[in-house]
Design a protein around this motif. Structure first.
Motif, PDB file in Angstrom:
ATOM      1  N   ASP A 212       4.325  14.441  14.865  1.00  8.01           N
ATOM      2  CA  ASP A 212       4.550  13.518  13.752  1.00  8.01           C
ATOM      3  C   ASP A 212       3.338  12.626  13.483  1.00  8.01           C
ATOM      4  N   GLN A 213       2.152  13.095  13.833  1.00  5.03           N
ATOM      5  CA  GLN A 213       0.933  12.336  13.553  1.00  5.03           C
ATOM      6  C   GLN A 213       0.781  12.111  12.053  1.00  5.03           C
ATOM      7  N   ARG A 214       0.359  10.893  11.703  1.00  4.59           N
ATOM      8  CA  ARG A 214       0.085  10.560  10.305  1.00  4.59           C
ATOM      9  C   ARG A 214      -1.212   9.769  10.236  1.00  4.59           C
ATOM     10  N   VAL A 215      -1.981   9.993   9.197  1.00  8.79           N
ATOM     11  CA  VAL A 215      -3.248   9.304   8.976  1.00  8.79           C
ATOM     12  C   VAL A 215      -3.108   8.386   7.777  1.00  8.79           C
ATOM     13  N   HIS A 216      -3.436   7.107   7.964  1.00 10.89           N
ATOM     14  CA  HIS A 216      -3.346   6.113   6.894  1.00 10.89           C
ATOM     15  C   HIS A 216      -4.754   5.565   6.658  1.00 10.89           C
ATOM     16  N   ALA A 217      -5.372   5.940   5.566  1.00  8.28           N
ATOM     17  CA  ALA A 217      -6.756   5.559   5.291  1.00  8.28           C
ATOM     18  C   ALA A 217      -6.824   4.510   4.205  1.00  8.28           C
ATOM     19  N   GLY A 218      -7.740   3.565   4.369  1.00 10.97           N
ATOM     20  CA  GLY A 218      -7.917   2.526   3.377  1.00 10.97           C
ATOM     21  C   GLY A 218      -9.162   1.720   3.697  1.00 10.97           C
ATOM     22  N   THR A 219      -9.090   0.433   3.437  1.00 11.46           N
ATOM     23  CA  THR A 219     -10.212  -0.471   3.682  1.00 11.46           C
ATOM     24  C   THR A 219      -9.705  -1.706   4.418  1.00 11.46           C
ATOM     25  N   LEU A 220     -10.650  -2.540   4.807  1.00  8.54           N
ATOM     26  CA  LEU A 220     -10.265  -3.791   5.461  1.00  8.54           C
ATOM     27  C   LEU A 220      -9.343  -4.606   4.558  1.00  8.54           C
ATOM     28  N   ALA A 221      -9.557  -4.544   3.247  1.00  6.98           N
ATOM     29  CA  ALA A 221      -8.717  -5.285   2.302  1.00  6.98           C
ATOM     30  C   ALA A 221      -7.268  -4.829   2.351  1.00  6.98           C
ATOM     31  N   THR A 222      -7.035  -3.562   2.690  1.00 11.15           N
ATOM     32  CA  THR A 222      -5.670  -3.019   2.693  1.00 11.15           C
ATOM     33  C   THR A 222      -5.110  -2.836   4.104  1.00 11.15           C
ATOM     34  N   LEU A 223      -5.810  -3.327   5.123  1.00 11.03           N
ATOM     35  CA  LEU A 223      -5.384  -3.109   6.502  1.00 11.03           C
ATOM     36  C   LEU A 223      -3.938  -3.538   6.783  1.00 11.03           C
ATOM     37  N   PRO A 224      -3.497  -4.732   6.390  1.00  4.90           N
ATOM     38  CA  PRO A 224      -2.103  -5.100   6.680  1.00  4.90           C
ATOM     39  C   PRO A 224      -1.091  -4.152   6.051  1.00  4.90           C
ATOM     40  N   ALA A 225      -1.366  -3.702   4.824  1.00  2.00           N
ATOM     41  CA  ALA A 225      -0.457  -2.771   4.158  1.00  2.00           C
ATOM     42  C   ALA A 225      -0.423  -1.428   4.880  1.00  2.00           C
ATOM     43  N   LEU A 226      -1.573  -0.989   5.374  1.00  2.00           N
ATOM     44  CA  LEU A 226      -1.615   0.260   6.135  1.00  2.00           C
ATOM     45  C   LEU A 226      -0.764   0.150   7.392  1.00  2.00           C
ATOM     46  N   ALA A 227      -0.878  -0.985   8.062  1.00  2.00           N
ATOM     47  CA  ALA A 227      -0.129  -1.185   9.299  1.00  2.00           C
ATOM     48  C   ALA A 227       1.375  -1.173   9.051  1.00  2.00           C
ATOM     49  N   LEU A 228       1.799  -1.689   7.908  1.00  2.00           N
ATOM     50  CA  LEU A 228       3.227  -1.701   7.579  1.00  2.00           C
ATOM     51  C   LEU A 228       3.774  -0.295   7.361  1.00  2.00           C
ATOM     52  N   CYS A 229       2.888   0.645   7.062  1.00  2.00           N
ATOM     53  CA  CYS A 229       3.326   2.029   6.842  1.00  2.00           C
ATOM     54  C   CYS A 229       3.603   2.758   8.158  1.00  2.00           C
TER      55      CYS A 229
END
Length: 257
Positions: A212-229
């Motif tokens: 169930d590995q998942r990759v969440h890519a973004g930027t420092l600006a979107t880091l909190p939103a990535l973590a919520l995923c």
């Protein structure tokens, strides 16, 4: 492999073993052989199901799982279980997710054994950082980009962990941040405060190496939103983005399935 000095008691050494990030294919032969020879396995919450399935059925299993900012077996209780089990003369494997020497409180457990006159050996495991980097087609170091790699924790015994934020905020720095999902907004704030660019690439790899590995890519600006995923454990790769070939390959494999 490191073996402690001569034991004060004629008992088998405790084996500290790294289970890797989850997939059985990342387990070393040394650790596999230790599990096959064990009589008791004292394991963490993050040891993968594939690895647990390799433990022989007759082996006693003791779960001493810990979770950052969540329910945990106190370290003092883990130390006590480890010592008391080893004192019975059983062949004990202390199985830790990833590598036992990276943010796994190995020294505290070694000190408990030494205080009781018990010996130990260490079998390293593949840590999550290189496995996660491989999952996004990246190297953790690259000539001309970063001559060093920072391995950090998102929290410690006092809460959110302070780091050398000014140094980390420099362009081209790369860091693998363990246990940083719940402190993502804190990490973001500290880095922005010390000059990191909001466009700095950031990738979270959730359940690295597992089915169930998942990759969440973004930027420092979107880091909190990535973590919520992320609902599972995730490592933050600061300064790294997935190579373009990785999403394409993933899509192709999903289409074939």
């Amino acid at each position: 492999m490191l073996t402690a000095s001569a034991p004060l008691k004629d008992l088998p050494p405790v084996t500290f073993a790294g289970a890797g990030p989850g997939a059985a294919e990342h387990l070393t032969l040394g650790v596999l052989r230790a599990l096959e020879a064990a009589e008791v396995v004292i394991h963490d919450r993050l040891v993968g199901e594939e690895v647990m399935a390799l433990i022989p059925a007759h082996v006693r299993r003791i779960d001493v799982g810990k979770e950052g900012f969540g329910p945990s077996v106190p370290q003092s209780a883990i130390n006590r279980v480890l010592v008391e089990t080893a004192q019975t003369g059983a062949r004990v494997v202390r199985l830790k997710g990833g590598d036992p020497g990276i943010f796994a409180r190995l020294d505290e457990e070694i000190e408990a054994l030494e205080a009781a006159g018990l010996s130990f050996r260490i079998l390293p495991g593949l840590s999550t950082a290189p496995v996660a980097a491989a999952a996004i087609g990246q190297a953790l170091t690259k000539r001309g980009r970063n001559a060093s790699l920072r391995i950090l924790t998102g929290h410690d015994m006092d809460g959110f962990a302070e780091q050398d934020w000014r140094g980390l905020a420099r362009a081209t720095e790369v860091a693998a941040i363990y246990m940083g999902k719940k402190s993502a907004r804190f990490i973001q704030g500290r880095l922005l405060m010390h000059g990191a660019g909001p466009e700095t690439p950031v990738t979270l790899v959730e359940n690295a190496s597992r089915a169930d590995q998942r990759v969440h890519a973004g930027t420092l600006a979107t880091l909190p939103a990535l973590a919520l995923c992320c609902s599972g454990p995730a490592i933050i790769l600061f300064g790294l983005a997935p190579r373009a070939a990785i999403p394409a390959m993933t899509s192709h494999e999903e289409a074939r399935a």
